[in-house]
Design a protein around this motif. Structure first.
Motif, mmCIF file in Angstrom:
data_model
loop_
_atom_site.group_PDB
_atom_site.id
_atom_site.type_symbol
_atom_site.label_atom_id
_atom_site.label_comp_id
_atom_site.label_asym_id
_atom_site.label_seq_id
_atom_site.Cartn_x
_atom_site.Cartn_y
_atom_site.Cartn_z
ATOM 1 N N CYS A 65 0.835 -1.199 0.000
ATOM 2 C CA CYS A 65 0.000 0.000 0.000
ATOM 3 C C CYS A 65 0.865 1.242 0.000
ATOM 4 C CB CYS A 65 -0.976 -0.001 1.172
ATOM 5 S SG CYS A 65 -0.220 0.328 2.773
ATOM 6 N N ASN A 83 0.111 -7.930 5.490
ATOM 7 C CA ASN A 83 -0.358 -7.894 4.113
ATOM 8 C C ASN A 83 0.697 -7.393 3.139
ATOM 9 O OD1 ASN A 83 -2.657 -9.290 4.417
ATOM 10 N ND2 ASN A 83 -3.986 -7.519 4.674
ATOM 11 N N CYS A 197 -10.909 4.699 -7.792
ATOM 12 C CA CYS A 197 -10.400 4.634 -6.427
ATOM 13 C C CYS A 197 -10.577 5.987 -5.729
ATOM 14 C CB CYS A 197 -8.944 4.200 -6.541
ATOM 15 S SG CYS A 197 -8.081 3.943 -5.023
ATOM 16 N N GLN A 232 -12.973 3.338 5.939
ATOM 17 C CA GLN A 232 -11.645 2.771 5.670
ATOM 18 C C GLN A 232 -11.409 1.610 6.628
ATOM 19 O OE1 GLN A 232 -8.357 5.229 6.814
ATOM 20 N NE2 GLN A 232 -6.914 3.735 6.018
ATOM 21 N N VAL A 258 -15.934 5.677 11.673
ATOM 22 C CA VAL A 258 -17.272 5.783 11.095
ATOM 23 C C VAL A 258 -17.348 4.726 10.004
ATOM 24 C CG1 VAL A 258 -18.916 7.324 9.959
ATOM 25 C CG2 VAL A 258 -17.211 8.274 11.536
ATOM 26 N N ASN A 259 -18.104 3.682 10.244
ATOM 27 C CA ASN A 259 -18.075 2.536 9.337
ATOM 28 C C ASN A 259 -19.284 1.650 9.615
ATOM 29 O OD1 ASN A 259 -17.254 0.044 7.995
ATOM 30 N ND2 ASN A 259 -15.175 0.883 8.013
ATOM 31 N N PRO A 260 -19.955 1.175 8.583
ATOM 32 C CA PRO A 260 -21.073 0.264 8.834
ATOM 33 C C PRO A 260 -20.622 -0.988 9.607
ATOM 34 C CG PRO A 260 -21.015 0.916 6.527
ATOM 35 C CD PRO A 260 -19.756 1.433 7.147
ATOM 36 N N GLU A 263 -14.841 -2.823 12.225
ATOM 37 C CA GLU A 263 -13.641 -3.488 11.708
ATOM 38 C C GLU A 263 -12.624 -3.716 12.841
ATOM 39 O OE1 GLU A 263 -14.072 -4.692 8.914
ATOM 40 O OE2 GLU A 263 -14.434 -3.272 7.263
ATOM 41 N N THR A 293 -25.067 3.928 8.377
ATOM 42 C CA THR A 293 -25.643 3.102 7.322
ATOM 43 C C THR A 293 -24.826 3.329 6.039
ATOM 44 O OG1 THR A 293 -27.744 2.500 6.311
ATOM 45 C CG2 THR A 293 -27.291 4.841 6.459
ATOM 46 N N ASN A 295 -23.561 4.737 2.864
ATOM 47 C CA ASN A 295 -23.795 6.061 2.265
ATOM 48 C C ASN A 295 -24.620 6.985 3.153
ATOM 49 O OD1 ASN A 295 -23.185 7.929 0.330
ATOM 50 N ND2 ASN A 295 -24.799 7.318 -1.095
ATOM 51 N N ALA A 375 -11.119 6.395 2.956
ATOM 52 C CA ALA A 375 -10.760 5.634 1.749
ATOM 53 C C ALA A 375 -12.041 5.313 0.978
ATOM 54 C CB ALA A 375 -9.933 4.410 2.099
ATOM 55 N N MET A 376 -12.162 4.082 0.492
ATOM 56 C CA MET A 376 -13.201 3.768 -0.496
ATOM 57 C C MET A 376 -14.634 3.872 0.033
ATOM 58 S SD MET A 376 -11.468 3.385 -3.155
ATOM 59 C CE MET A 376 -10.397 4.596 -2.423
ATOM 60 N N HIS A 381 -19.286 6.215 -4.189
ATOM 61 C CA HIS A 381 -20.736 6.436 -4.162
ATOM 62 C C HIS A 381 -21.077 7.475 -5.225
ATOM 63 C CE1 HIS A 381 -21.296 4.302 -0.348
ATOM 64 N NE2 HIS A 381 -20.244 4.950 0.126
ATOM 65 N N MET A 651 -22.469 -2.932 -0.397
ATOM 66 C CA MET A 651 -21.100 -2.425 -0.609
ATOM 67 C C MET A 651 -20.223 -3.612 -0.985
ATOM 68 S SD MET A 651 -19.932 -1.554 3.285
ATOM 69 C CE MET A 651 -20.074 -2.665 4.666
ATOM 70 N N ASN A 660 -6.684 -6.308 -3.996
ATOM 71 C CA ASN A 660 -7.598 -6.016 -5.099
ATOM 72 C C ASN A 660 -8.008 -7.325 -5.757
ATOM 73 O OD1 ASN A 660 -7.257 -3.384 -4.406
ATOM 74 N ND2 ASN A 660 -5.781 -2.927 -5.988
HETATM 75 N N1 LIG Z 1 -4.116 -6.002 1.923
HETATM 76 C C1 LIG Z 1 -4.619 -5.131 1.052
HETATM 77 N N2 LIG Z 1 -4.229 -3.844 1.091
HETATM 78 C C2 LIG Z 1 -4.760 -2.952 0.219
HETATM 79 C C3 LIG Z 1 -5.654 -3.356 -0.804
HETATM 80 C C4 LIG Z 1 -6.069 -4.722 -0.806
HETATM 81 O O1 LIG Z 1 -6.917 -5.132 -1.604
HETATM 82 N N3 LIG Z 1 -5.520 -5.573 0.113
HETATM 83 N N4 LIG Z 1 -6.080 -2.477 -1.753
HETATM 84 C C5 LIG Z 1 -5.382 -1.190 -1.855
HETATM 85 C C6 LIG Z 1 -6.227 -0.221 -2.555
HETATM 86 S S1 LIG Z 1 -6.039 -0.069 -4.235
HETATM 87 C C7 LIG Z 1 -7.058 0.603 -1.881
HETATM 88 S S2 LIG Z 1 -7.948 1.788 -2.714
HETATM 89 C C8 LIG Z 1 -7.183 0.586 -0.435
HETATM 90 C C9 LIG Z 1 -8.632 0.304 -0.034
HETATM 91 O O2 LIG Z 1 -8.785 0.400 1.330
HETATM 92 P P1 LIG Z 1 -10.262 0.473 1.955
HETATM 93 O O3 LIG Z 1 -11.016 1.622 1.448
HETATM 94 O O4 LIG Z 1 -10.110 0.336 3.422
HETATM 95 O O5 LIG Z 1 -10.892 -0.873 1.329
HETATM 96 P P2 LIG Z 1 -12.363 -1.501 1.216
HETATM 97 O O6 LIG Z 1 -12.327 -2.941 1.550
HETATM 98 O O7 LIG Z 1 -12.925 -1.135 -0.083
HETATM 99 O O8 LIG Z 1 -13.063 -0.914 2.459
HETATM 100 C C10 LIG Z 1 -13.800 0.126 2.620
HETATM 101 C C11 LIG Z 1 -14.233 0.272 4.078
HETATM 102 O O9 LIG Z 1 -15.272 1.207 4.008
HETATM 103 C C12 LIG Z 1 -16.416 0.714 4.666
HETATM 104 N N5 LIG Z 1 -17.565 1.281 3.954
HETATM 105 C C13 LIG Z 1 -18.190 0.820 2.847
HETATM 106 N N6 LIG Z 1 -19.206 1.638 2.506
HETATM 107 C C14 LIG Z 1 -19.212 2.644 3.402
HETATM 108 C C15 LIG Z 1 -20.013 3.811 3.582
HETATM 109 O O10 LIG Z 1 -20.948 4.085 2.845
HETATM 110 N N7 LIG Z 1 -19.671 4.631 4.614
HETATM 111 C C16 LIG Z 1 -18.651 4.377 5.475
HETATM 112 N N8 LIG Z 1 -18.398 5.234 6.451
HETATM 113 N N9 LIG Z 1 -17.917 3.257 5.349
HETATM 114 C C17 LIG Z 1 -18.180 2.420 4.319
HETATM 115 C C18 LIG Z 1 -16.313 -0.787 4.629
HETATM 116 O O11 LIG Z 1 -17.032 -1.379 5.692
HETATM 117 C C19 LIG Z 1 -14.800 -0.987 4.745
HETATM 118 O O12 LIG Z 1 -14.403 -1.011 6.091
HETATM 119 O O13 LIG Z 1 -6.369 -0.423 0.160
HETATM 120 C C20 LIG Z 1 -5.096 -0.648 -0.469
HETATM 121 N N10 LIG Z 1 -4.415 -1.647 0.331
#
Ligand SMILES: Nc1nc2c(c(=O)[nH]1)N[C@H]1C(S)=C(S)[C@@H](COP(=O)(O)OP(=O)(O)OC[C@H]3O[C@@H](n4cnc5c(=O)[nH]c(N)nc54)[C@H](O)[C@@H]3O)O[C@H]1N2
Ligand SMILES: Nc1nc2c(c(=O)[nH]1)N[C@H]1C(S)=C(S)[C@@H](COP(=O)(O)OP(=O)(O)OC[C@H]3O[C@@H](n4cnc5c(=O)[nH]c(N)nc54)[C@H](O)[C@@H]3O)O[C@H]1N2
Ligand SMILES: [Mo]
Length: 765
Positions: A65, A83, A197, A232, A258-260, A263, A293, A295, A375-376, A381, A651, A660
Motif C-alpha cells: 500500500c 499484508n 479509487c 476505511q 465511522v463505518n457500517p 472493523e 448506514t 452512504n 478511503a473507499m 458512491h 457495498m 484487489n
Molecule cells: N491487503 C490489502 N491492502 C490494500 C488493498 C487490498 O486489496 N488488500 N487495496 C489497496 C487499494 S487499491 C485501496 S484503494 C485501499 C482500499 O482500502 P479500503 O477503502 O479500506 O478498502 P475496502 O475494503 O474497499 O473498504 C472500505 C471500508 O469502508 C467501509 N464502507 C463501505 N461503505 C461505506 C459507507 O458508505 N460509509 C462508510 N463510512 N464506510 C463504508 C467498509 O465497511 C470498509 O471497512 O487499500 C489498499 N491496500
C-alpha cells in the motif's frame, strides 16, 4: 465467469467456516500468517533477504500500500506488515509459468478457474500471443511483439482509438516515460486505477482546497487531538497505519471510526513488532464507533455540524471565525443550507443513534486539532465527491487544516498511485503540465481530455478495432460491470497487458492478445548503465527511491521502463532520448525535473535515504490556487436511496486475504469468515424478516434504472451490519456494478452503493 458461476456442486460450496468477528488486529496470527506465505512462495533464503530491505531506507518500497514510512526511526526488525509480506511473497514467488504452461492449458480451461488459482500459477516469464479463433497462447519474441504493437498503433485512423490504462504500481520513471509516449502519439486516453479509487477525493479536494492530495504528514497523525477514520479498513488495507493510530492514542488523542462494520483493526491493535503486542492485551484504538448506514456519511456529517452550530450559538468558541474570514469563501451559503436541513431527518438518514451523533459533536468540539482519514467507503458512491467536500467543510469550520496535527488524509491504495498522477497519468492533464511538456520536448501535446475508466469501457463497446494497452493491473476484474467490460475488450483489434502475474484480463482478449511479462519491484533492474532504481510517491507526498534486490525470476523479463522506451523507439525512430532514458533512469528523472514542479535536484534528492516532500499548498496554509483564491465551503446534496421492501444497499469490499483482484487465500480472518469468498454479510433481523438461515444459499440481482444484473450462489452470513445494508467481496460481485452507476463529476464507479435484491437460490437446495 469463474467455474463457480458456471457449475457449482453443493459439495464444492461447503468449505465455509464462520466464527465471531475478531476483536483485535495483528498479533501473533499476523506474524504466523505472513511467514507462512513467504516460506511457501519463496523459501527461507530469498524470503529473509527481501524482508530485511523492505521499507528500509535505500531498500524496496513495499508494493502493498501507499502508507508512508516513518521519517526518522525505522523499526529495527523491519517496517512491514502481514499484508505487505503477502504482497511481496505474491510477487517474489519462485514459481514461474512459460510457453509449456500455455500449451497445456487453453484459455477456456483457465477461464473456468478462479482468481486464486490464476494468481498462484506463478510469475509470467515470456511474451505470449493469441489471435482470434485460437485456443491457446503461444510464445512470441520481444522484437516481434513490440513491432506488432507499434505497427497496430501506427495503423489506427486516429491516436484517440488507442487507450492506455495504468495500475498504481508503476514507478515514477515508467509512468513519466509512458505518458510521454502516449501524448507523443497524440492522445490523452490515459485512464488509471485512480479513476475507480480516489478520483472523488482528487475532484473534491482540488475544488475546495486546491490540491487533489492529502495535507497531513505522519507526525501530524501522531499529534492530532482527534482523528476520524471514515469508510476505511486500515487493519487489512493499511496495517502500518495502526502504528500511527497507536502513537496518537499514546499521545492522548481520540479516535472515532465511522463505518457500517466494526472493523477489528479499529477496535484494538496488537503490534506484532513489539513484545507487548505478542503477549499482551494490545492497544485500544477507536474511542467511539459510529455504525453509519451505507452512504449515510453525508447525513451524519451534516447532523454533527448542525450540533456544532448549535453549540456555537449557545456557548461559542466552536467555530474558528478568524480562519473562516481570512481564508475561506462560501461560508454563508454553506451555513444557510445546513441550518435549513431537518436535523431529525439527518440523524434518521445517517442510521446512527442520536446519542452517538451528539457524542461525536462533543468530542470534536473538545478537540480542536482534527485529522480526517478516509478511503473507499467515501469515494465509491454517486455522491463521492460531495462526501469529500463535506469532510472539508467540517475541517474548515474548525480551521483545522494547514497546521500541525490537522488536515485531510485520503489514504491511498496502490503504492504509487499518487506518484503516477503527479507524473501525468491523467486523462485530464492540467494546462500547465501540457504546456511544460510541449516546451521541454518541443511538440504540441493533445489538449482534448481523454477517456477515464468508465468512458474507455463505453467507447470500446461502441467502437470496434481500438487498441487497449494496460500497464499493469487487471482491468477486466477491477472494472465495473464485468460482462460489459469483457465485451469491450473483445471488441478491440489488439489488447496488450504488461504484467507480472496471470490474471483474468489476459483471458478475454481482442482480435490479437499480447502478454508482456515485466520485472517486479523486488527484482534487480539491470540496464546498459548498470543496476537501476526507481522512485515512488507515498500517500503523504514523500518521494523516495526503491531498489530491487532479488535476481529476476527469468532472464527474459524487461522492466516497465524498457518496455515503454523500446516501443517508443519503434514509434518515433528519429527521437534519440528514448534509448538514453532506457539505459539510465537518471535521464528520465532529469526530464521529470524539467517538466514537473517540486522535483528540483531530483537525482540528488532522490538519493537521500528518506526521500523528500513535494510542495503542498494546503500544508502551508495557502489556498490561493483555488478558483476563488480561498478555501471553499460547498453545499452538497444529500443522496436519496428509496429502497423498496425487498431491496438492500450493497457495498463491495476487500477481505483480509486479497490485494484487489489478487486473491492470496480464501479467508477473511478478522471478520471470522473462512474458506469461502462468495458470501453476503447481512443483519440478523433482516435475515429473520426474509426467513434466511445462516449460510443459506442465495442469488443476487442488482437494479439500476430498468437494468438488472445477476450473480448467483452466495452464502448468507449473519453479521453486525446496519439493517438494509449488505456487504459482498470485490471482485466476485463486480458483475452487479452497473457501468452507468458512477460518482457525479469524478465518474468513480459507485461500487459501495448498489441496490440489490436477494432470493433463495433454486440451484442449491
Ligand atoms: N491487503 C490489502 N491492502 C490494500 C488493498 C487490498 O486489496 N488488500 N487495496 C489497496 C487499494 S487499491 C485501496 S484503494 C485501499 C482500499 O482500502 P479500503 O477503502 O479500506 O478498502 P475496502 O475494503 O474497499 O473498504 C472500505 C471500508 O469502508 C467501509 N464502507 C463501505 N461503505 C461505506 C459507507 O458508505 N460509509 C462508510 N463510512 N464506510 C463504508 C467498509 O465497511 C470498509 O471497512 O487499500 C489498499 N491496500
Ligand atoms: N467492486 C469493486 N471494484 C473495485 C474496487 C472496489 O472496492 N469494489 N476497488 C477499485 C480500486 S480502489 C482499484 S485501485 C482497482 C484496482 O485495479 P487494478 O490496479 O487494475 O487491479 P489489481 O488487482 O491491483 O491488479 C493486479 C495485477 O497487476 C499486475 N501487477 C502486479 N504488480 C505489477 C507490477 O509491478 N507491474 C506490472 N506491470 N503489473 C503488475 C499483476 O499481473 C496482477 O494480476 O479496482 C477497483 N475495483
Ligand atoms: Mo485503489
Amino acid at each position: 465467469m469463474s467455474k463457480k458461476d458456471a457449475s457449482l456442486t453443493p459439495e464444492e460450496f461447503n468449505h465455509i467456516k464462520v466464527t465471531e468477528p475478531a476483536q483485535y488486529a495483528a498479533g501473533t496470527a499476523a506474524l504466523k500468517n505472513s511467514f507462512a506465505h513467504i516460506l511457501r512462495e519463496m523459501g527461507p533464503a530469498r524470503g529473509v533477504k527481501i524482508l530485511n530491505s523492505l521499507n528500509q531506507k535505500n531498500g524496496i518500497d513495499c508494493p502493498g500500500c501507499a502508507w508512508p514510512d516513518p521519517d526518522a526511526k525505522r523499526s529495527f526488525m523491519a517496517e512491514y506488515c502481514e499484508n505487505g509480506v503477502k504482497a511481496i511473497a505474491e510477487e517474489a514467488t519462485v514459481k514461474t509459468i512459460d510457453e509449456d504452461f500455455f500449451k497445456a492449458h487453453s484459455i477456456e480451461e483457465l477461464g473456468a478457474k478462479d482468481d486464486f488459482y490464476l494468481g498462484k500459477t506463478g510469475r509470467l516469464t515470456q511474451p505470449m500471443i493469441i489471435r482470434k479463433g485460437e485456443t491457446h497462447y503461444a510464445k512470441i519474441s520481444w522484437d516481434e511483439a513490440l513491432n506488432l504493437v507499434s505497427n497496430e498503433l501506427k495503423a489506427l485512423p486516429s491516436p484517440d482509438e488507442s487507450i492506455f490504462y495504468t495500475s498504481g504500481r508503476t514507478s515514477n520513471e515508467a509512468a513519466f516515460a509512458y505518458q510521454l509516449m502516449v501524448r507523443k502519439l497524440g492522445t490523452n486516453n490515459l485512464p488509471d486505477c485512480s479513476n475507480m479509487c480516489h478520483e472523488s477525493s482528487g475532484s473534491g479536494l482540488s475544488n475546495t482546497v486546491g490540491i487533489g492530495k492529502g495535507s497531513v504528514t505522519l507526525e501530524d497523525l501522531h499529534c492530532a487531538d482527534i482523528i476520524l477514520v471514515i469508510g476505511q479498513n486500515p487493519g487489512t488495507n493499511h496495517p502500518r497505519m495502526l502504528s500511527a493510530l497507536k502513537k496518537n492514542k499514546e499521545n492522548g488523542g481520540t479516535i472515532i471510526s465511522v463505518n457500517p462494520l466494526p472493523e477489528a483493526g479499529l477496535i484494538n491493535f496488537k503490534d506484532p513488532q513489539e513484545l507487548s503486542g505478542l503477549v499482551g492485551g494490545g492497544s485500544k484504538l477507536a474511542d467511539l464507533h459510529i455504525p453509519v448506514t451505507i452512504n449515510g456519511d453525508l447525513a451524519f456529517l451534516k447532523a454533527v455540524m448542525h450540533l456544532m452550530f448549535k453549540a456555537e450559538e449557545e456557548v461559542g468558541g466552536v467555530l474558528d471565525y478568524k480562519f473562516i474570514n481570512d481564508k475561506t469563501s462560501g461560508f454563508q451559503e454553506f451555513k444557510e443550507d445546513l441550518l435549513k436541513q431537518d436535523f431529525n431527518l439527518l440523524v434518521h438518514q445517517s442510521g446512527v443513534e442520536l446519542a452517538l451523533v451528539e457524542k461525536t459533536a462533543e468530542l470534536i468540539i473538545e478537540n480542536p486539532n482534527m485529522i480526517i482519514c478516509w478511503a473507499m467507503g467515501l469515494t465509491q458512491h454517486k455522491n463521492g465527491v460531495g462526501n469529500i467536500q463535506e469532510v472539508v467543510n467540517l475541517l474548515l469550520m474548525r480551521g483545522s487544516i494547514g497546521k500541525q496535527g490537522a488536515g485531510t488524509c485520503p489514504v491511498r491504495g496502490h503504492s504509487n498511485v499518487q506518484g503516477d498522477r503527479t507524473m501525468g497519468i491523467w486523462e485530464k492533464p492540467p494546462t500547465s503540465f501540457s504546456d511544460k511538456l510541449d516546451e521541454v520536448f518541443e511538440f504540441k501535446s493533445p489538449r482534448e481530455h481523454g477517456y477515464d475508466v468508465v468512458s474507455a469501457i463505453e467507447s470500446m463497446n461502441k467502437k470496434v478495432n481500438q487498441v487497449f494497452f494496460a500497464m499493469g493491473g487487471n482491468f477486466l476484474s477491477a472494472a465495473p460491470d464485468t460482462e460489459y467490460t469483457a465485451k469491450a475488450l473483445r471488441n478491440c483489434k489488439l489488447t496488450v497487458h504488461v504484467s507480472t502475474k496471470l490474471n483474468r484480463s489476459h483471458l478475454v482478449h481482442g482480435e490479437i492478445g499480447l502478454i508482456l511479462p515485466c520485472l517486479g519491484r523486488t527484482e534487480i533492474d539491470l540496464q546498459h548503465q548498470g543496476s537501476q532504481f526507481v522512485s515512488v510517491e507515498n500517500s503523504m507526498g514523500v518521494v523516495h527511491s526503491s531498489q530491487g534486490r532479488l535476481t529476476p525470476v527469468s532472464k527474459d523479463l524487461k522492466s516497465e521502463v524498457a518496455i515503454v522506451c523500446e516501443l517508443a523507439e519503434r514509434l518515433f525512430p528519429e527521437e534519440k532520448h528514448w534509448t538514453k532514458m532506457r539505459n539510465d533512469y537518471d535521464v528520465i528523472r532529469e526530464f521529470i525535473e524539467a517538466v514537473i514542479p517540486g522535483f528540483d535536484n531530483y537525482n540528488e534528492r532522490v538519493r537521500i535515504p528518506e526521500g523528500f516532500y513535494l510542495p503542498n499548498n494546503v500544508r502551508s496554509g495557502d489556498f490561493s490556487v483555488t478558483h476563488t483564491g480561498k478555501a471553499n465551503f460547498t453545499v452538497n446534496e444529500l443522496p436519496e436511496h428509496h429502497l423498496k421492501k425487498e431491496e438492500y444497499l450493497m457495498m463491495t469490499i476487500r477481505t483480509h486475504d486479497q490485494y484487489n483482484t489478487t486473491i492470496y487465500g480464501m479467508d477473511d480472518r478478522y471478520r471470522g469468515i473462512y474458506g469461502e469468498r462468495r458470501v453476503v454479510l447481512m443483519n440478523q433481523e433482516d435475515m429473520n424478516e426474509r426467513g434466511f438461515k445462516n449460510l443459506e444459499v442465495v442469488d443476487l440481482k442488482s437494479h439500476f434504472n430498468t437494468e438488472t444484473r445477476e450473480a448467483n450462489l452466495f452464502k448468507v452470513v449473519s453479521y453486525p451490519i446496519p439493517r438494509k445494508c449488505i456487504a459482498t467481496y470485490f471482485p466476485e460481485t463486480n458483475v452487479l456494478v452497473p457501468i452507468g452507476l458512477k460518482a457525479d463529476k469524478s465518474h468513480t464507479p459507485a461500487s459501495k452503493s448498489i441496490v440489490v435484491t436477494m432470493e433463495r437460490s433454486k440451484k442449491v437446495q
